[in-house]
Design a protein around this motif. Structure first.
Motif, PDB file in Angstrom:
ATOM      1  N   PRO A  68       0.831  -1.210   0.000  1.00 24.76           N
ATOM      2  CA  PRO A  68       0.000   0.000   0.000  1.00 24.76           C
ATOM      3  C   PRO A  68       0.869   1.265   0.000  1.00 24.76           C
ATOM      4  CG  PRO A  68       0.206  -0.828   2.238  1.00 24.76           C
ATOM      5  CD  PRO A  68       1.168  -1.620   1.380  1.00 24.76           C
ATOM      6  N   LEU A  69       0.607   2.184  -0.917  1.00 20.36           N
ATOM      7  CA  LEU A  69       1.355   3.434  -1.011  1.00 20.36           C
ATOM      8  C   LEU A  69       0.367   4.568  -1.255  1.00 20.36           C
ATOM      9  CD1 LEU A  69       4.144   2.117  -3.412  1.00 20.36           C
ATOM     10  CD2 LEU A  69       4.444   2.608  -0.976  1.00 20.36           C
ATOM     11  N   CYS A  70       0.292   5.515  -0.321  1.00 17.77           N
ATOM     12  CA  CYS A  70      -0.659   6.620  -0.490  1.00 17.77           C
ATOM     13  C   CYS A  70      -0.037   7.847  -1.145  1.00 17.77           C
ATOM     14  CB  CYS A  70      -1.274   6.990   0.852  1.00 17.77           C
ATOM     15  SG  CYS A  70      -2.511   5.783   1.395  1.00 17.77           S
ATOM     16  N   GLU A  71       1.254   8.048  -0.991  1.00 21.34           N
ATOM     17  CA  GLU A  71       1.915   9.152  -1.698  1.00 21.34           C
ATOM     18  C   GLU A  71       3.417   8.928  -1.669  1.00 21.34           C
ATOM     19  OE1 GLU A  71       1.857  12.329  -4.239  1.00 21.34           O
ATOM     20  OE2 GLU A  71       0.166  11.212  -3.406  1.00 21.34           O
ATOM     21  N   ILE A  72       4.053   9.264  -2.791  1.00 18.39           N
ATOM     22  CA  ILE A  72       5.510   9.178  -2.914  1.00 18.39           C
ATOM     23  C   ILE A  72       6.017  10.505  -3.462  1.00 18.39           C
ATOM     24  CG2 ILE A  72       7.453   8.007  -4.019  1.00 18.39           C
ATOM     25  CD1 ILE A  72       5.608   5.567  -4.333  1.00 18.39           C
ATOM     26  N   ALA A  73       6.955  11.106  -2.768  1.00 22.09           N
ATOM     27  CA  ALA A  73       7.650  12.293  -3.261  1.00 22.09           C
ATOM     28  C   ALA A  73       9.124  11.940  -3.410  1.00 22.09           C
ATOM     29  CB  ALA A  73       7.481  13.462  -2.298  1.00 22.09           C
ATOM     30  N   VAL A  74       9.737  12.408  -4.483  1.00 22.49           N
ATOM     31  CA  VAL A  74      11.142  12.104  -4.772  1.00 22.49           C
ATOM     32  C   VAL A  74      11.903  13.415  -4.898  1.00 22.49           C
ATOM     33  CG1 VAL A  74      12.744  11.038  -6.406  1.00 22.49           C
ATOM     34  CG2 VAL A  74      10.528   9.960  -5.946  1.00 22.49           C
ATOM     35  N   TYR A  75      13.055  13.478  -4.250  1.00 21.49           N
ATOM     36  CA  TYR A  75      13.866  14.692  -4.267  1.00 21.49           C
ATOM     37  C   TYR A  75      15.212  14.395  -4.896  1.00 21.49           C
ATOM     38  CZ  TYR A  75      10.117  16.259  -1.374  1.00 21.49           C
ATOM     39  OH  TYR A  75       8.867  16.573  -0.929  1.00 21.49           O
ATOM     40  N   ASP A  76      15.600  15.255  -5.837  1.00 26.19           N
ATOM     41  CA  ASP A  76      16.763  14.946  -6.672  1.00 26.19           C
ATOM     42  C   ASP A  76      17.950  15.821  -6.314  1.00 26.19           C
ATOM     43  OD1 ASP A  76      15.976  16.771  -9.749  1.00 26.19           O
ATOM     44  OD2 ASP A  76      16.086  17.425  -7.685  1.00 26.19           O
ATOM     45  N   SER A  77      18.923  15.860  -7.212  1.00 26.07           N
ATOM     46  CA  SER A  77      20.195  16.521  -6.939  1.00 26.07           C
ATOM     47  C   SER A  77      20.070  18.028  -6.830  1.00 26.07           C
ATOM     48  CB  SER A  77      21.202  16.179  -8.038  1.00 26.07           C
ATOM     49  OG  SER A  77      20.714  16.595  -9.294  1.00 26.07           O
ATOM     50  N   GLU A  78      18.927  18.607  -7.164  1.00 27.74           N
ATOM     51  CA  GLU A  78      18.796  20.052  -7.064  1.00 27.74           C
ATOM     52  C   GLU A  78      18.543  20.521  -5.634  1.00 27.74           C
ATOM     53  OE1 GLU A  78      17.171  20.921 -11.571  1.00 27.74           O
ATOM     54  OE2 GLU A  78      15.863  21.265  -9.864  1.00 27.74           O
ATOM     55  N   LEU A  79      18.470  19.594  -4.674  1.00 27.96           N
ATOM     56  CA  LEU A  79      18.298  20.002  -3.281  1.00 27.96           C
ATOM     57  C   LEU A  79      19.481  20.816  -2.778  1.00 27.96           C
ATOM     58  CD1 LEU A  79      16.787  16.890  -1.488  1.00 27.96           C
ATOM     59  CD2 LEU A  79      15.738  19.120  -1.754  1.00 27.96           C
ATOM     60  N   THR A  80      20.689  20.449  -3.191  1.00 28.65           N
ATOM     61  CA  THR A  80      21.880  21.162  -2.746  1.00 28.65           C
ATOM     62  C   THR A  80      22.797  21.370  -3.935  1.00 28.65           C
ATOM     63  OG1 THR A  80      23.164  19.174  -2.291  1.00 28.65           O
ATOM     64  CG2 THR A  80      21.770  19.978  -0.516  1.00 28.65           C
ATOM     65  N   SER A  81      23.633  22.399  -3.864  1.00 34.62           N
ATOM     66  CA  SER A  81      24.549  22.668  -4.967  1.00 34.62           C
ATOM     67  C   SER A  81      25.530  21.523  -5.148  1.00 34.62           C
ATOM     68  CB  SER A  81      25.311  23.969  -4.712  1.00 34.62           C
ATOM     69  OG  SER A  81      26.057  23.883  -3.513  1.00 34.62           O
ATOM     70  N   TYR A  82      25.886  20.824  -4.048  1.00 31.05           N
ATOM     71  CA  TYR A  82      26.817  19.695  -4.168  1.00 31.05           C
ATOM     72  C   TYR A  82      26.276  18.652  -5.127  1.00 31.05           C
ATOM     73  CZ  TYR A  82      28.758  15.139  -3.053  1.00 31.05           C
ATOM     74  OH  TYR A  82      29.287  13.885  -3.151  1.00 31.05           O
ATOM     75  N   ARG A  83      24.956  18.407  -5.056  1.00 29.31           N
ATOM     76  CA  ARG A  83      24.409  17.326  -5.851  1.00 29.31           C
ATOM     77  C   ARG A  83      24.015  17.762  -7.257  1.00 29.31           C
ATOM     78  NH1 ARG A  83      23.665  15.762  -0.592  1.00 29.31           N
ATOM     79  NH2 ARG A  83      24.250  13.619  -0.201  1.00 29.31           N
ATOM     80  N   LYS A  84      24.164  19.039  -7.579  1.00 34.94           N
ATOM     81  CA  LYS A  84      24.067  19.445  -8.972  1.00 34.94           C
ATOM     82  C   LYS A  84      25.367  19.116  -9.696  1.00 34.94           C
ATOM     83  CE  LYS A  84      21.124  23.461  -8.097  1.00 34.94           C
ATOM     84  NZ  LYS A  84      21.070  24.936  -8.136  1.00 34.94           N
ATOM     85  N   HIS A  85      26.443  19.155  -8.952  1.00 36.07           N
ATOM     86  CA  HIS A  85      27.773  18.981  -9.519  1.00 36.07           C
ATOM     87  C   HIS A  85      28.365  17.656  -9.056  1.00 36.07           C
ATOM     88  CE1 HIS A  85      28.008  23.201 -10.853  1.00 36.07           C
ATOM     89  NE2 HIS A  85      27.335  23.458  -9.758  1.00 36.07           N
ATOM     90  N   GLY A  86      29.348  17.179  -9.803  1.00 37.77           N
ATOM     91  CA  GLY A  86      30.042  15.975  -9.380  1.00 37.77           C
ATOM     92  C   GLY A  86      30.264  15.012 -10.523  1.00 37.77           C
ATOM     93  N   VAL A  87      30.590  13.781 -10.168  1.00 36.66           N
ATOM     94  CA  VAL A  87      30.917  12.728 -11.128  1.00 36.66           C
ATOM     95  C   VAL A  87      30.092  11.493 -10.782  1.00 36.66           C
ATOM     96  CG1 VAL A  87      32.752  11.276 -12.083  1.00 36.66           C
ATOM     97  CG2 VAL A  87      33.257  13.624 -11.373  1.00 36.66           C
ATOM     98  N   LYS A  88      29.425  10.947 -11.770  1.00 38.22           N
ATOM     99  CA  LYS A  88      28.650   9.715 -11.597  1.00 38.22           C
ATOM    100  C   LYS A  88      29.582   8.522 -11.762  1.00 38.22           C
ATOM    101  CE  LYS A  88      24.837   7.205 -13.850  1.00 38.22           C
ATOM    102  NZ  LYS A  88      23.799   7.303 -14.910  1.00 38.22           N
ATOM    103  N   VAL A  89      29.539   7.588 -10.811  1.00 38.89           N
ATOM    104  CA  VAL A  89      30.390   6.401 -10.843  1.00 38.89           C
ATOM    105  C   VAL A  89      29.518   5.153 -10.907  1.00 38.89           C
ATOM    106  CG1 VAL A  89      32.217   5.108  -9.695  1.00 38.89           C
ATOM    107  CG2 VAL A  89      32.100   7.591  -9.431  1.00 38.89           C
ATOM    108  N   ASN A  90      29.755   4.301 -11.898  1.00 38.36           N
ATOM    109  CA  ASN A  90      29.121   2.990 -11.993  1.00 38.36           C
ATOM    110  C   ASN A  90      30.187   1.914 -11.813  1.00 38.36           C
ATOM    111  OD1 ASN A  90      26.664   4.163 -12.496  1.00 38.36           O
ATOM    112  ND2 ASN A  90      26.693   3.797 -14.690  1.00 38.36           N
ATOM    113  N   ILE A  91      29.856   0.884 -11.032  1.00 36.85           N
ATOM    114  CA  ILE A  91      30.801  -0.186 -10.721  1.00 36.85           C
ATOM    115  C   ILE A  91      30.197  -1.530 -11.112  1.00 36.85           C
ATOM    116  CG2 ILE A  91      32.080  -1.374  -8.889  1.00 36.85           C
ATOM    117  CD1 ILE A  91      33.141   1.386  -9.379  1.00 36.85           C
ATOM    118  N   TRP A  92      31.012  -2.374 -11.767  1.00 36.63           N
ATOM    119  CA  TRP A  92      30.634  -3.756 -12.089  1.00 36.63           C
ATOM    120  C   TRP A  92      31.599  -4.685 -11.362  1.00 36.63           C
ATOM    121  CZ3 TRP A  92      30.350   0.374 -15.192  1.00 36.63           C
ATOM    122  CH2 TRP A  92      29.138   0.624 -15.837  1.00 36.63           C
ATOM    123  N   ARG A  93      31.075  -5.575 -10.530  1.00 38.24           N
ATOM    124  CA  ARG A  93      31.885  -6.432  -9.671  1.00 38.24           C
ATOM    125  C   ARG A  93      32.189  -7.781 -10.329  1.00 38.24           C
ATOM    126  NH1 ARG A  93      34.264  -3.335  -5.832  1.00 38.24           N
ATOM    127  NH2 ARG A  93      32.754  -1.940  -4.836  1.00 38.24           N
TER     128      ARG A  93
END
Length: 317
Positions: free
Chosen positions: A132-157
Motif C-alpha cells: 500500500p502506497l498513499c503518496e511518494i515524493a522524490v527529491y533529486d540533486s537540485e536540493l543542494t549545490s553539491y548534488r548538482k555537480h560531481g561525477v557519476k560512478v558505476n561499478i561492475w563487480r
C-alpha cells in the motif's frame, strides 16, 4: 518533488480506486476510500514502479502509508533506483534496506550516497504480501549545490582479469551496474578488487583554446570525450594499459591526451573507464588549461551529473 504525476506501473490493483497513479497525484490522504492510494492485491513479491523524466541523482524519498488495515503490511520493503527495467527494476541498486512505515505514517528515506536512475521500484519480497502506497515524493540533486555537480560512478563487480575489454564485454555494461555513487571530483580510491568502473560527467570549460587531459590509475584505464550538445560518438583520447602511481601524471606518455580544442561555455561529456584486479585502486583525471594552468583532479564546480541542470545552464550561456 520530481515524482508528481509521472508515469507509474504496479504489479496488480486491489480495486479500481487504488491505481498506481494515485501514489504520485500530490494528495497525501491516508485513507484508501479517498481514492488517493495505490494498493496491490495479496500476491507474491508485489511491486510499484515510478518513471522519472530522465536519469537523475536521487537524494531521498518521502513515502506515506495508509491509515487503513492494509497499512500494517508495509514492512521489509525495498527501494531500488537505476536505469534497468529488468525484473521490473528490482535488480537496480537499493536505497536503504528492510525499510518499514507504520500505519498512517509518512516517513523520509535518504539515499547516501545518492543513487542515479530513471526508474524507482518499491517492492516487498515474499509470498502473500500487500503493497500500500498513499503518496511518494522524490527529491533529486537540485536540493543542494553539491548534488548538482560531481561525477557519476558505476561499478561492475566480479571481473577477474585486468583486461579492460572484459568490462566492455560484460552483458551488464554500461546500463546495469552493480553499484552507483556520486563523487565531488574526478578522483576516487578504494572501491575494492576485481571490478570495472565507469566515471562520467558533463564538463564546462572556462576558456576557449587547447586543453590537455591526464589520467593516473590502476590497473588499466581509458578516457573519452565528446561534444555533449551535438551528441555523436565518444572519442577515445587516453588509453593507459599500465598502472601509475597515484596522482603522478608524467610516468608514461600514454597518460596524456593530445591537445583538444574546447570552447568556453559549451558542454562536453567526459567519461573514464577503469579495470582493477587486486591492488591499491584509484582513477583520477586532471586537465591543463589553455593558459597553462594545471588542475588535478578536475573539480566539481566544472562538472555536472544532472542533465536537467546542464540544460538550464545552456539557456544562460
Amino acid at each position: 518533488n520530481i515524482a508528481k504525476n509521472q508515469p507509474t506501473a504496479i504489479s496488480s490493483t486491489w480495486k479500481s480506486q487504488t491505481a498506481s497513479k494515485n501514489a504520485v497525484d500530490g494528495n497525501a490522504d491516508h485513507f484508501i476510500a479517498g481514492g488517493s492510494c495505490a494498493v496491490t492485491k495479496t500476491q507474491n513479491n508485489p511491486w510499484f514502479r515510478l518513471e522519472l523524466q530522465t536519469s537523475t541523482a536521487v537524494y531521498g524519498l518521502l513515502i506515506s502509508n495508509t491509515e487503513d488495515k492494509q497499512g500494517n503490511k508495509l514492512q521489509n520493503f525495498e527501494i531500488h533506483i537505476g536505469d534497468s527495467l529488468d525484473q521490473n527494476g528490482v535488480i537496480n541498486p537499493k536505497c536503504g534496506n528492510r525499510n518499514f512505515i507504520r500505519r498512517g505514517e509518512t516517513k523520509s528515506f535518504y539515499c547516501d550516497p545518492p543513487l542515479v536512475g530513471q526508474y524507482i521500484t518499491i517492492n516487498i519480497p515474499g509470498i502473500r504480501k500487500i503493497l500500500p502506497l498513499c503518496e511518494i515524493a522524490v527529491y533529486d540533486s537540485e536540493l543542494t549545490s553539491y548534488r548538482k555537480h560531481g561525477v557519476k560512478v558505476n561499478i561492475w563487480r566480479d571481473l577477474a582479469t585486468t583486461d579492460i575489454q572484459q568490462l566492455y564485454n560484460d552483458p551488464k555494461y554500461p546500463g546495469n551496474p552493480d553499484e552507483q555513487r556520486i563523487l565531488s571530483t574526478f578522483d576516487y580510491k578504494n572501491m575494492g578488487n576485481y571490478y570495472g568502473g565507469r566515471l562520467s560527467a558533463v564538463y564546462q570549460p572556462l576558456q576557449t583554446g587547447n586543453y590537455t587531459l591526464y589520467a593516473a590509475c590502476t590497473d588499466k584505464c581509458e578516457v573519452f570525450l565528446r561534444d555533449w550538445e551535438s551528441g555523436g560518438k565518444l572519442e577515445k583520447i587516453i588509453s593507459l594499459m599500465k598502472s601509475t602511481r597515484y596522482k603522478v601524471w608524467n610516468q608514461y606518455p600514454a597518460q596524456k591526451s593530445k591537445a583538444i580544442y574546447l570552447e568556453k561555455g559549451k558542454f562536453y561529456e567526459l567519461v573514464a573507464t577503469v579495470k582493477e584486479a587486486r591492488s591499491t585502486d584509484y582513477l583520477t583525471v586532471a586537465v591543463e588549461l589553455p593558459s597553462g594552468k594545471f588542475i588535478a583532479p578536475i573539480p566539481a564546480e566544472r562538472l555536472f551529473i544532472d542533465t536537467k541542470e546542464v540544460k538550464l545552464r545552456l539557456e544562460r550561456v
